[in-house]
Structures are given as structure tokens and as C-alpha cells.
Design a protein around this motif. Structure first.
Motif, PDB file in Angstrom:
ATOM      1  N   TYR A 329       0.837  -1.210   0.000  1.00 25.43           N
ATOM      2  CA  TYR A 329       0.000   0.000   0.000  1.00 25.43           C
ATOM      3  C   TYR A 329       0.869   1.255   0.000  1.00 25.43           C
ATOM      4  CZ  TYR A 329      -3.255   3.543   1.846  1.00 25.43           C
ATOM      5  OH  TYR A 329      -4.000   4.691   2.048  1.00 25.43           O
ATOM      6  N   LEU A 330       1.897   1.261   0.849  1.00 26.11           N
ATOM      7  CA  LEU A 330       2.812   2.404   0.930  1.00 26.11           C
ATOM      8  C   LEU A 330       3.516   2.632  -0.410  1.00 26.11           C
ATOM      9  CD1 LEU A 330       4.389   4.557   2.558  1.00 26.11           C
ATOM     10  CD2 LEU A 330       6.001   2.747   3.196  1.00 26.11           C
ATOM     11  N   PHE A 331       3.975   1.557  -1.026  1.00 24.15           N
ATOM     12  CA  PHE A 331       4.662   1.655  -2.318  1.00 24.15           C
ATOM     13  C   PHE A 331       3.758   2.295  -3.373  1.00 24.15           C
ATOM     14  CE2 PHE A 331       5.291  -0.287  -6.537  1.00 24.15           C
ATOM     15  CZ  PHE A 331       6.583   0.143  -6.817  1.00 24.15           C
ATOM     16  N   TRP A 332       2.523   1.808  -3.486  1.00 29.10           N
ATOM     17  CA  TRP A 332       1.625   2.287  -4.537  1.00 29.10           C
ATOM     18  C   TRP A 332       1.107   3.701  -4.278  1.00 29.10           C
ATOM     19  CZ3 TRP A 332       1.338   0.688  -9.257  1.00 29.10           C
ATOM     20  CH2 TRP A 332       1.711  -0.612  -9.566  1.00 29.10           C
ATOM     21  N   ILE A 333       0.940   4.057  -3.013  1.00 23.92           N
ATOM     22  CA  ILE A 333       0.452   5.412  -2.732  1.00 23.92           C
ATOM     23  C   ILE A 333       1.546   6.440  -3.054  1.00 23.92           C
ATOM     24  CG2 ILE A 333       1.088   5.698  -0.276  1.00 23.92           C
ATOM     25  CD1 ILE A 333      -1.742   6.824   0.160  1.00 23.92           C
ATOM     26  N   LEU A 334       2.798   6.063  -2.828  1.00 16.35           N
ATOM     27  CA  LEU A 334       3.898   6.964  -3.174  1.00 16.35           C
ATOM     28  C   LEU A 334       4.089   7.050  -4.687  1.00 16.35           C
ATOM     29  CD1 LEU A 334       6.520   6.056  -0.396  1.00 16.35           C
ATOM     30  CD2 LEU A 334       5.028   8.078  -0.529  1.00 16.35           C
ATOM     31  N   ILE A 335       3.899   5.923  -5.378  1.00 14.27           N
ATOM     32  CA  ILE A 335       3.961   5.920  -6.848  1.00 14.27           C
ATOM     33  C   ILE A 335       2.864   6.810  -7.421  1.00 14.27           C
ATOM     34  CG2 ILE A 335       3.478   4.477  -8.892  1.00 14.27           C
ATOM     35  CD1 ILE A 335       6.254   4.027  -7.988  1.00 14.27           C
ATOM     36  N   LEU A 336       1.640   6.668  -6.887  1.00 13.55           N
ATOM     37  CA  LEU A 336       0.500   7.460  -7.371  1.00 13.55           C
ATOM     38  C   LEU A 336       0.713   8.944  -7.111  1.00 13.55           C
ATOM     39  CD1 LEU A 336      -2.307   7.652  -8.602  1.00 13.55           C
ATOM     40  CD2 LEU A 336      -3.274   7.128  -6.351  1.00 13.55           C
ATOM     41  N   THR A 337       1.201   9.278  -5.936  1.00 16.48           N
ATOM     42  CA  THR A 337       1.450  10.689  -5.595  1.00 16.48           C
ATOM     43  C   THR A 337       2.507  11.292  -6.516  1.00 16.48           C
ATOM     44  OG1 THR A 337       0.914  10.230  -3.278  1.00 16.48           O
ATOM     45  CG2 THR A 337       2.092  12.272  -3.739  1.00 16.48           C
ATOM     46  N   THR A 338       3.592  10.561  -6.724  1.00 14.15           N
ATOM     47  CA  THR A 338       4.672  11.045  -7.596  1.00 14.15           C
ATOM     48  C   THR A 338       4.178  11.229  -9.029  1.00 14.15           C
ATOM     49  OG1 THR A 338       6.291   9.857  -6.231  1.00 14.15           O
ATOM     50  CG2 THR A 338       7.021  10.595  -8.403  1.00 14.15           C
ATOM     51  N   GLY A 339       3.449  10.238  -9.546  1.00 13.39           N
ATOM     52  CA  GLY A 339       2.918  10.326 -10.904  1.00 13.39           C
ATOM     53  C   GLY A 339       1.939  11.467 -11.078  1.00 13.39           C
ATOM     54  N   THR A 340       1.100  11.678 -10.050  1.00 15.57           N
ATOM     55  CA  THR A 340       0.129  12.785 -10.078  1.00 15.57           C
ATOM     56  C   THR A 340       0.841  14.123 -10.162  1.00 15.57           C
ATOM     57  OG1 THR A 340      -1.498  11.518  -8.813  1.00 15.57           O
ATOM     58  CG2 THR A 340      -1.717  13.916  -8.773  1.00 15.57           C
ATOM     59  N   LEU A 341       1.853  14.292  -9.346  1.00 13.16           N
ATOM     60  CA  LEU A 341       2.606  15.550  -9.351  1.00 13.16           C
ATOM     61  C   LEU A 341       3.302  15.771 -10.699  1.00 13.16           C
ATOM     62  CD1 LEU A 341       4.148  15.491  -5.754  1.00 13.16           C
ATOM     63  CD2 LEU A 341       2.422  17.086  -6.617  1.00 13.16           C
ATOM     64  N   PHE A 342       3.841  14.701 -11.272  1.00 17.23           N
ATOM     65  CA  PHE A 342       4.522  14.823 -12.568  1.00 17.23           C
ATOM     66  C   PHE A 342       3.537  15.287 -13.646  1.00 17.23           C
ATOM     67  CE2 PHE A 342       5.614  12.972 -16.699  1.00 17.23           C
ATOM     68  CZ  PHE A 342       6.870  13.540 -16.899  1.00 17.23           C
ATOM     69  N   ILE A 343       2.389  14.621 -13.727  1.00 18.42           N
ATOM     70  CA  ILE A 343       1.383  14.997 -14.729  1.00 18.42           C
ATOM     71  C   ILE A 343       0.868  16.400 -14.466  1.00 18.42           C
ATOM     72  CG2 ILE A 343      -0.918  14.463 -15.649  1.00 18.42           C
ATOM     73  CD1 ILE A 343      -0.343  11.513 -15.026  1.00 18.42           C
ATOM     74  N   PHE A 344       0.650  16.707 -13.195  1.00 12.01           N
ATOM     75  CA  PHE A 344       0.112  18.021 -12.844  1.00 12.01           C
ATOM     76  C   PHE A 344       1.044  19.146 -13.280  1.00 12.01           C
ATOM     77  CE2 PHE A 344      -0.737  21.662 -10.205  1.00 12.01           C
ATOM     78  CZ  PHE A 344      -2.113  21.726 -10.214  1.00 12.01           C
ATOM     79  N   PHE A 345       2.316  19.010 -12.984  1.00 12.77           N
ATOM     80  CA  PHE A 345       3.262  20.071 -13.343  1.00 12.77           C
ATOM     81  C   PHE A 345       3.456  20.158 -14.854  1.00 12.77           C
ATOM     82  CE2 PHE A 345       4.253  19.977  -8.858  1.00 12.77           C
ATOM     83  CZ  PHE A 345       4.562  21.298  -8.577  1.00 12.77           C
ATOM     84  N   ALA A 346       3.199  19.060 -15.563  1.00  7.61           N
ATOM     85  CA  ALA A 346       3.328  19.087 -17.024  1.00  7.61           C
ATOM     86  C   ALA A 346       2.089  19.674 -17.699  1.00  7.61           C
ATOM     87  CB  ALA A 346       3.568  17.666 -17.542  1.00  7.61           C
ATOM     88  N   PHE A 347       0.894  19.468 -17.083  1.00  7.87           N
ATOM     89  CA  PHE A 347      -0.354  19.909 -17.716  1.00  7.87           C
ATOM     90  C   PHE A 347      -1.212  20.772 -16.800  1.00  7.87           C
ATOM     91  CE2 PHE A 347       0.784  15.811 -19.614  1.00  7.87           C
ATOM     92  CZ  PHE A 347       0.770  16.122 -20.956  1.00  7.87           C
ATOM     93  N   ALA A 348      -0.587  21.512 -15.900  1.00  3.81           N
ATOM     94  CA  ALA A 348      -1.331  22.254 -14.878  1.00  3.81           C
ATOM     95  C   ALA A 348      -2.380  23.196 -15.437  1.00  3.81           C
ATOM     96  CB  ALA A 348      -0.361  23.029 -13.984  1.00  3.81           C
ATOM     97  N   SER A 349      -2.106  23.807 -16.587  1.00  3.70           N
ATOM     98  CA  SER A 349      -3.042  24.787 -17.133  1.00  3.70           C
ATOM     99  C   SER A 349      -4.158  24.138 -17.934  1.00  3.70           C
ATOM    100  CB  SER A 349      -2.293  25.790 -18.024  1.00  3.70           C
ATOM    101  OG  SER A 349      -1.700  25.117 -19.124  1.00  3.70           O
ATOM    102  N   GLU A 350      -4.072  22.825 -18.116  1.00  3.63           N
ATOM    103  CA  GLU A 350      -5.046  22.128 -18.973  1.00  3.63           C
ATOM    104  C   GLU A 350      -6.034  21.307 -18.156  1.00  3.63           C
ATOM    105  OE1 GLU A 350      -5.229  22.696 -22.126  1.00  3.63           O
ATOM    106  OE2 GLU A 350      -3.412  23.911 -22.207  1.00  3.63           O
ATOM    107  N   MET A 351      -6.689  21.920 -17.178  1.00  2.00           N
ATOM    108  CA  MET A 351      -7.657  21.207 -16.355  1.00  2.00           C
ATOM    109  C   MET A 351      -8.742  20.553 -17.199  1.00  2.00           C
ATOM    110  SD  MET A 351     -10.361  22.615 -13.528  1.00  2.00           S
ATOM    111  CE  MET A 351     -11.547  23.047 -14.817  1.00  2.00           C
ATOM    112  N   GLY A 352      -9.285  21.310 -18.154  1.00  2.00           N
ATOM    113  CA  GLY A 352     -10.362  20.792 -18.998  1.00  2.00           C
ATOM    114  C   GLY A 352      -9.940  19.571 -19.788  1.00  2.00           C
TER     115      GLY A 352
END
Length: 414
Positions: A329-352
Motif C-alpha cells: 500500500y505504501l509503495f503504490w500510494i507513493l507511486i500514485l502521488t509522484t505520478g500525479t505531481l509529474f502529470i500536474f506540473f506538465a499539464f497544470a493549465s489544462e484542467m479541462g
């Protein structure tokens, strides 16, 4: 009343996960762009998805195991397919809900770009994203399921009251006659929105897996959680999600339809517009109350998805390799958090764009979950007493045809 509310749990977690982007973003946008013309889609998709969501808590409470164990019994290939689909969608889904939450936090608490350590390219919404994910991680690590269970009850009650009050006041100030004329979208853009709208209404079908896991956790927490209690709990959460979906469509219609205003694709701007929907109806005095209600709604979606996806992925890996992994659980939650941040910083202005991708993916993959959930609940792996009635069988068949038909219709319009 309080003792009955205390017994509820997974159904309200389901509602907390469901009442988010599909309601705050998609439903208000449906009302603003189409009036009440897409109510048919909202009601139909909720009707036809109902059995497949219900099969999650039904199977878990009847057998004592999650849908994932059931998928494994149906065949390793099905569990592998689930794992691949989840891996392909979980990062986009988490990013989509988190970006809306961050936008609301920015609107409510203000610009905090001064915390960017001098890096001009990092804006306030991005900083709020990091803060929100950090808070979610702390709650999940320290409080675990019981804290999530208690927190969600306060959030759902707050949201329900504030939303229904806002709709009432918006209706009393609505000067035109209410039109119930239903609309079938025709252009590619409108069809894409329709599919996105139905994709997360009331939620993606893979949440049925999460619900089954939460039902098991509830049983551990409470000591008992019978199938009857599980189904009542689910029905309350499901009906609440439907009612609030209709309420948000009405709110978008009463306040924004034919106003010349359109929702922004940027998280911060959209969040301001969303809160303004309420304050136009209730007055400026309600800004903080409504802002907090909207923020807690999206926060509940962010934290429930951040909790559930890692649980499901960890359990899937354990079942695929027939060996429980320590700290999965710890492994996957950290993977998900890291991936979310990566995508967010790459597409932050593209919410839609992020929301559109996530919701369309959810709808196109829905037939897979519908078919395997139905196959499992109707199989020998489910105790006979808790297999579907003839009415639920018929509704399931109709639902599968509905989901496949609309997916094919959408794909042929691309």
C-alpha cells in the motif's frame, strides 16, 4: 439517528468519491450549456450503472472478500486486464480531481505563490496541489480507514445541505420559465462532452472494486457488516449522489444558462466561477461557507481516490503473484502521488483536457467492469442467496448493452 449514521461507511465513501468532478465540474457545465436538456443522460446512466456498482458491496459482504479475489477466481487474465486498465487510468484520474481541489483552495485561501522559493514558473495552484496531497498522505498514514470513515460523514452532510439551499435560492431568483426539453447532442464537441459527462456520472465503474475493499475494511473495523446493511449503506450513498447530480445541473441552469458566460479550462479561474455560482444565489455572506463546502467535496474525492487506488493495486499484485508484499500500500500510494505531481506540473493549465481524458477513458472502459462484475455476482463464487434477482439480471443485461452501445457510438464519431 446518530447510531444509524455511524453504521454507514463504504456507501458514504462511495458518495464522497463520486460527488466530485462529475458533479462540481461536469454537472454544472451540463446545466450551463444545455439547461436541463441532459437530465435524460444523467438518469439513464445512473440507472444502467446501478447494478454494477451494487455488486461490489453485495459480493464483499456476502463472501468476505473483495471483487479482486473474485476476479482472480474468474481467471488470472481478468485480474491482469484490471491491473493494466487501472495502471493506465489512475494517474490521470487522481490528477484530474486534485487539480480541481487545488483550484478551489487557491480561490478560498488566496494566492501562495510566494512559497515558490523564487522559482517563477511554479504558481499558487501547483503549490496548493503539493500541500493537499501531503495532507491526504498524513491523514491516510496516521488515521487510516476509521478516520476516513468519520471525516466523510461530516463532508457529505455539509455538502448536501449547502447545495440544496443554494439550488432553492437560485430557483426562486430564476425569472424565465423552466424548460424540460431534452437534447441529444449532435456535434463532435457536444458528443464528446456527453460521453465525458456520463463517464463519471455518478462515478467510474472501477469504484465498485474500491467499494468492495472499503466494505471489507468496515467489517474489520466494526466486527460485522451484513449484506443487508451493506446494500442499505450503498443505496443511501447512491441516491445521494444522484440527487446532488441533479442539483448541480439545476444550479448551472438557473445561474449560467444563456448568460453568455462559459466555464474556464483553467483550475483557478473555474474554481472562482464555481463559487460565484453559489454566492450569486445566496449572497456574498455565503462565500466562505460555500467555498469550504465545495473544497471539502473535492478534498473527499481526492483523499478517497488516493486511498483506494493503492489499496486495489497492492491487492492485485498480491493476488497475481500469490504472495502478499510487505508495504505494498505504501509503495503504490507513493507511486500514485509522484505520478500525479509529474502529470500536474506538465499539464497544470489544462484542467479541462485532463478531465476530458479521464472521464472519456472511464466511460470507454465501463463495459469491461460491467461484464466482469455481472459474471462474478451471477457465478458459483457468490452464495446463491445473494445472487441477483431476475429484475437485476434484466437491468444488468440492459446496462451492458447501453454502455457498449454508447462507447461504440462515441468511437465512430472520432
Amino acid at each position: 439517528m446518530l447510531s444509524k449514521l455511524k453504521k454507514l461507511g463504504p456507501g458514504l465513501l462511495f458518495a464522497g468519491a463520486a460527488i466530485g468532478v462529475s458533479h462540481l465540474v461536469q454537472s454544472t457545465r451540463a446545466g450551463a450549456d444545455f439547461g436541463l436538456g441532459l437530465l435524460w443522460a444523467l438518469l439513464l446512466v445512473n440507472l444502467f450503472k446501478y447494478p454494477f456498482f451494487q455488486f461490489g458491496p453485495r459480493y464483499a459482504s456476502a463472501t468476505g472478500e473483495s471483487l479482486l479475489e473474485g476476479y482472480r477466481k474468474l481467471g488470472k487474465g481478468i485480474l491482469i486486464a484490471y491491473f493494466i486498465l487501472s495502471l493506465a487510468t489512475m494517474f490521470t484520474i487522481q490528477t484530474a480531481v486534485t487539480i480541481v481541489t487545488a483550484g478551489l483552495a487557491n480561490s478560498l485561501f488566496g494566492d501562495i505563490s510566494f512559497l515558490n522559493f523564487g522559482i517563477q514558473s511554479i504558481d499558487s495552484v501547483e503549490i496548493w496541489t503539493v500541500i493537499i496531497l501531503t495532507i491526504c498522505l498524513l491523514i491516510l498514514f496516521l488515521g487510516k480507514y476509521s478516520t476516513l470513515d468519520k471525516l466523510i460523514k461530516v463532508i457529505i452532510v455539509t455538502l448536501t445541505i449547502s447545495t440544496l439551499v443554494a439550488v432553492y435560492f437560485a430557483f426562486t431568483e430564476f425569472e424565465a420559465s423552466v424548460s424540460l426539453v431534452q437534447i441529444l447532442p449532435e456535434s463532435k464537441v457536444e458528443i464528446a462532452f456527453l460521453i465525458a459527462f456520463m463517464g463519471w456520472m455518478p462515478a467510474p465503474l472501477d469504484i465498485s472494486v474500491w467499494h468492495s475493499i472499503w466494505a471489507i475494511e468496515k467489517k474489520k473495523d466494526e466486527g460485522s457488516f451484513s449484506p443487508k446493511s451493506a446494500l442499505l449503506d450503498f443505496n443511501i450513498g447512491y441516491m445521494g449522489a444522484i440527487i446532488l447530480g441533479i442539483a448541480f445541473v439545476c444550479l448551472g441552469y438557473f445561474v449560467m444558462f444563456n448568460s453568455g458566460e462559459t466555464f474556464s479550462e483553467k483550475a483557478a479561474v473555474f474554481s472562482n466561477q464555481l463559487i460565484d455560482l453559489y454566492t450569486k444565489s445566496l449572497g456574498n455572506w455565503a462565500y466562505i461557507i460555500i467555498g469550504i463546502a465545495a473544497l471539502t467535496t473535492m478534498f473527499s474525492t481526492t483523499i478517497t481516490t488516493l486511498d483506494a487506488s493503492p489499496r486495489a493495486m497492492s491487492k492485485s499484485v498480491d493476488l497475481l503473484f500469490d504472495k502478499p508484499k510487505k508495504n505494498g500500500y505504501l509503495f503504490w500510494i507513493l507511486i500514485l502521488t509522484t505520478g500525479t505531481l509529474f502529470i500536474f506540473f506538465a499539464f497544470a493549465s489544462e484542467m479541462g483536457l485532463l478531465i476530458k481524458i479521464a472521464t472519456i477513458l472511464s466511460f470507454v472502459t465501463a463495459p469491461f467492469y460491467a461484464i466482469i462484475n455481472y459474471k462474478l455476482i451471477a457465478s458459483k463464487h457468490t452464495p446463491k442467496a445473494w445472487r441477483p434477482s431476475i429484475y437485476l439480471h434484466v437491468l444488468s443485461w440492459m446496462g451492458i448493452l447501453f454502455l457498449i452501445g454508447f462507447s461504440i457510438w462515441y468511437l465512430t464519431t472520432l
